[in-house]
Enzyme design. Structure first.
Site, PDB file in Angstrom:
ATOM      1  N   GLY A 127      19.917  -4.050  -2.290  1.00 30.05           N
ATOM      2  CA  GLY A 127      20.080  -5.321  -1.589  1.00 30.05           C
ATOM      3  C   GLY A 127      20.099  -6.507  -2.518  1.00 30.05           C
ATOM      4  O   GLY A 127      20.949  -7.397  -2.401  1.00 30.05           O
ATOM      5  N   CYS A 148       0.137  -9.135 -21.486  1.00 33.52           N
ATOM      6  CA  CYS A 148       0.370 -10.331 -22.302  1.00 33.52           C
ATOM      7  C   CYS A 148      -0.918 -10.922 -22.841  1.00 33.52           C
ATOM      8  O   CYS A 148      -0.890 -11.679 -23.824  1.00 33.52           O
ATOM      9  CB  CYS A 148       1.160 -11.374 -21.523  1.00 33.52           C
ATOM     10  SG  CYS A 148       0.255 -12.172 -20.167  1.00 33.52           S
ATOM     11  N   ARG A 205      23.120  -4.403   4.142  1.00 30.89           N
ATOM     12  CA  ARG A 205      22.732  -5.457   3.206  1.00 30.89           C
ATOM     13  C   ARG A 205      23.254  -5.241   1.787  1.00 30.89           C
ATOM     14  O   ARG A 205      23.216  -6.154   0.969  1.00 30.89           O
ATOM     15  CB  ARG A 205      21.198  -5.571   3.145  1.00 30.89           C
ATOM     16  CG  ARG A 205      20.531  -4.325   2.586  1.00 30.89           C
ATOM     17  CD  ARG A 205      19.061  -4.212   2.927  1.00 30.89           C
ATOM     18  NE  ARG A 205      18.512  -2.950   2.419  1.00 30.89           N
ATOM     19  CZ  ARG A 205      18.657  -1.781   3.023  1.00 30.89           C
ATOM     20  NH1 ARG A 205      19.339  -1.686   4.149  1.00 30.89           N
ATOM     21  NH2 ARG A 205      18.120  -0.694   2.505  1.00 30.89           N
ATOM     22  N   CYS A 265      11.929  -1.502   3.040  1.00 27.28           N
ATOM     23  CA  CYS A 265      12.797  -2.016   4.089  1.00 27.28           C
ATOM     24  C   CYS A 265      12.884  -1.047   5.258  1.00 27.28           C
ATOM     25  O   CYS A 265      13.011  -1.461   6.410  1.00 27.28           O
ATOM     26  CB  CYS A 265      14.191  -2.286   3.523  1.00 27.28           C
ATOM     27  SG  CYS A 265      14.255  -3.604   2.294  1.00 27.28           S
ATOM     28  N   LEU A 313      24.375  -0.091   4.086  1.00 29.67           N
ATOM     29  CA  LEU A 313      25.540  -0.961   4.205  1.00 29.67           C
ATOM     30  C   LEU A 313      25.244  -2.265   4.940  1.00 29.67           C
ATOM     31  O   LEU A 313      26.036  -3.211   4.846  1.00 29.67           O
ATOM     32  CB  LEU A 313      26.679  -0.211   4.910  1.00 29.67           C
ATOM     33  CG  LEU A 313      27.114   1.104   4.242  1.00 29.67           C
ATOM     34  CD1 LEU A 313      28.310   1.689   4.966  1.00 29.67           C
ATOM     35  CD2 LEU A 313      27.423   0.909   2.777  1.00 29.67           C
ATOM     36  N   ASN A 338       9.400  -0.791  -5.692  1.00 29.99           N
ATOM     37  CA  ASN A 338       8.030  -0.296  -5.786  1.00 29.99           C
ATOM     38  C   ASN A 338       7.357  -0.905  -7.012  1.00 29.99           C
ATOM     39  O   ASN A 338       8.009  -1.250  -7.997  1.00 29.99           O
ATOM     40  CB  ASN A 338       8.006   1.236  -5.831  1.00 29.99           C
ATOM     41  CG  ASN A 338       8.645   1.780  -7.080  1.00 29.99           C
ATOM     42  OD1 ASN A 338       7.993   1.917  -8.108  1.00 29.99           O
ATOM     43  ND2 ASN A 338       9.943   2.075  -7.012  1.00 29.99           N
TER      44      ASN A 338
END
Length: 261
Positions: A40, A249, A72, A189, A70, A130
């Protein structure tokens, strides 16, 4: 590199923008973006980066096209059902502009292979679904000093942020989400639903942020997360604070401080 007459014509609407111009377009043509997921978010990302003249695209996705995509995922048609997404997406990019070097990688990116798969990219756009994948990609980007544009969506909401966590004052993606959760747990989704047009908004926005990182136009919004509510509609922006204890970081910042002292 000099722009050809065909390129001057193709990218004329970019070139007349004073923030981009011929020099900015040359940067795009020489640029290389790695796209995680041709779904998407990835569909409009690939469409607009290819149309905008980004010279190199690496598309990483191990999934196949299904009928439910299909609604999205606008790169694909009903005839693509069962086909590899990465290969169809790369073919779309090359059909749009035959000069583009679009490579399909049918692998699932993870901590073990992320560094190798992302090597050479100027920017990475992550539209995966994920946390395990997102964190593997984010950690690899931070270590390799590659700007990361992270975009996500669900139902009527989307969020996007750019991260350059190796910089002293900038957070990484792990500073944003932390690691106190199951990395494989992420709402999908299929479980919650998603408005197809939201994918278009967030993917187009992600493409714009990648172009911003390559060309350098406008204000630098790295380290901020923009949250768009399609129901309202409304948007809010939050600033992510660098976590000195971040295992990705934070270690870099501590090492830099030790070197300076």
């Amino acid at each position: 590199m000099d722009l050809s007459d065909q390129q001057l014509d193709r990218y004329a609407r970019h070139i007349v923008l004073k923030e981009i111009g011929g020099e900015g377009q040359r940067k795009l043509l020489e640029g290389h973006v790695a796209v995680i997921g041709a779904g998407g978010v990835g569909s409009p990302v690939i469409q607009y980066l290819a149309a905008g003249g980004v010279g190199g695209l690496t598309i990483i996705d191990d999934d196949l096209v299904t009928l439910s995509n299909l609604q999205r995922q606008t790169l694909f048609t009903a005839e693509d059902e069962g086909a590899p997404k990465a290969e169809r997406a790369a073919a779309f990019a090359r059909a749009l502009d035959p000069e583009i070097d679009a490579r399909a990688i049918r692998e699932r990116i993870a901590s073990e292979n992320a560094e190798a798969l992302l090597a050479g990219a100027d920017v990475v756009i992550d539209g995966s679904d994920n946390f395990a994948t997102r964190l593997a990609v984010a950690d690899a980007c931070t270590r390799a000093h590659i700007p990361l544009v992270s975009a996500a969506l669900g139902q009527f909401q989307g969020q996007i942020g750019t991260f350059r966590g190796w910089e002293t004052a900038q957070p990484c993606y792990r500073c944003f989400v932390g690691d106190a959760f199951d990395a494989d747990d992420c709402d999908t989704c299929s479980e919650l639903g998603v408005l197809g047009a939201m994918a278009g908004i967030m993917g187009s926005w992600a493409a714009m942020e990648a172009i911003r990182q390559i060309v350098g136009f406008g204000a630098d919004r790295a380290g901020q997360v923009h949250i768009f509510d399609g129901l309202a509609p409304a948007m809010r922006t939050i600033r992510i604070v660098k976590d000195p204890g971040c295992r990705t970081c934070g270690d870099m910042s501590n090492a830099e401080e030790a070197t300076r002292s």
